[in-house]
Design an enzyme around this catalytic site. Structure first.
Site, mmCIF file in Angstrom:
data_model
loop_
_atom_site.group_PDB
_atom_site.id
_atom_site.type_symbol
_atom_site.label_atom_id
_atom_site.label_comp_id
_atom_site.label_asym_id
_atom_site.label_seq_id
_atom_site.Cartn_x
_atom_site.Cartn_y
_atom_site.Cartn_z
ATOM 1 N N ALA A 93 0.803 -1.224 0.000
ATOM 2 C CA ALA A 93 0.000 0.000 0.000
ATOM 3 C C ALA A 93 0.838 1.276 0.000
ATOM 4 O O ALA A 93 0.290 2.365 0.055
ATOM 5 C CB ALA A 93 -0.944 -0.006 1.202
ATOM 6 N N ASP A 94 2.158 1.152 -0.086
ATOM 7 C CA ASP A 94 3.023 2.331 -0.052
ATOM 8 C C ASP A 94 4.239 2.121 -0.970
ATOM 9 O O ASP A 94 5.384 2.172 -0.526
ATOM 10 C CB ASP A 94 3.466 2.570 1.395
ATOM 11 N N PRO A 95 3.991 1.898 -2.279
ATOM 12 C CA PRO A 95 5.090 1.518 -3.184
ATOM 13 C C PRO A 95 5.868 2.700 -3.764
ATOM 14 O O PRO A 95 6.055 2.804 -4.961
ATOM 15 C CB PRO A 95 4.358 0.753 -4.279
ATOM 16 N N HIS A 96 6.348 3.611 -2.905
ATOM 17 C CA HIS A 96 7.158 4.722 -3.405
ATOM 18 C C HIS A 96 8.601 4.254 -3.601
ATOM 19 O O HIS A 96 8.983 3.177 -3.113
ATOM 20 C CB HIS A 96 7.064 5.929 -2.456
ATOM 21 N N ASN A 99 10.691 2.466 -0.971
ATOM 22 C CA ASN A 99 10.278 1.133 -0.532
ATOM 23 C C ASN A 99 10.514 0.064 -1.587
ATOM 24 O O ASN A 99 9.989 -1.040 -1.476
ATOM 25 C CB ASN A 99 8.793 1.146 -0.136
#
Length: 137
Positions: A93-96, A99
């Site tokens: 849910a946080d694929p920046h 990460n």
């Protein structure tokens, strides 16, 4: 809701379980992985995992200098993310870029503390009815 999510992200046993599930769902995808968790020494306040060497996704110059094809990385990332959402119903849910790392030809997803989950009803009936499937990516 933000407080509940923050509490979940700070419980490293949840992140450890997420990493285990993510690894299992992607074990047959040669180009995707996540750090292996050392569960025997992990607690709700301490997460011990494999150290990940590799290249930052937001350094295209370094990636190309080391022989990586940026278009191939992008296509594989999009393909796998579609699989996570549509087929698995369990996705990062946080694929920046902070990460994600590239290591030995693999996309390594880091920080699995915040994951999204879709119901089987949605992934098995609604999305295919809309014409969405992993194979259509």
């Amino acid at each position: 809701e933000m407080w509940a999510v923050a509490q979940q992200e700070m419980d490293f046993l949840i992140e450890a379980r997420n990493a285990g599930e993510f690894y299992k769902l992607n074990q047959d995808v040669a180009y995707v992985t996540c750090p292996q968790i050392h569960s025997q020494v992990t607690t709700s306040r301490v997460l011990v995992m494999e150290y990940i060497e590799g290249f930052d996704l937001d350094r295209p110059d370094i990636l190309t200098d080391n022989g990586y094809d940026l278009e191939e990385i992008g296509l594989k990332l999009a393909d796998n993310y579609g699989k996570q959402i549509i087929d698995d119903g369990f996705f990062h849910a946080d694929p920046h870029p902070g990460n994600l790392r590239i290591r030995e030809g693999q996309i390594v997803f880091l920080d699995l503390g915040m994951m999204g989950r879709l119901s089987q009803r949605l992934t098995r009936s609604v999305l295919p009815a809309m014409g969405w499937s992993w194979g259509s990516w």
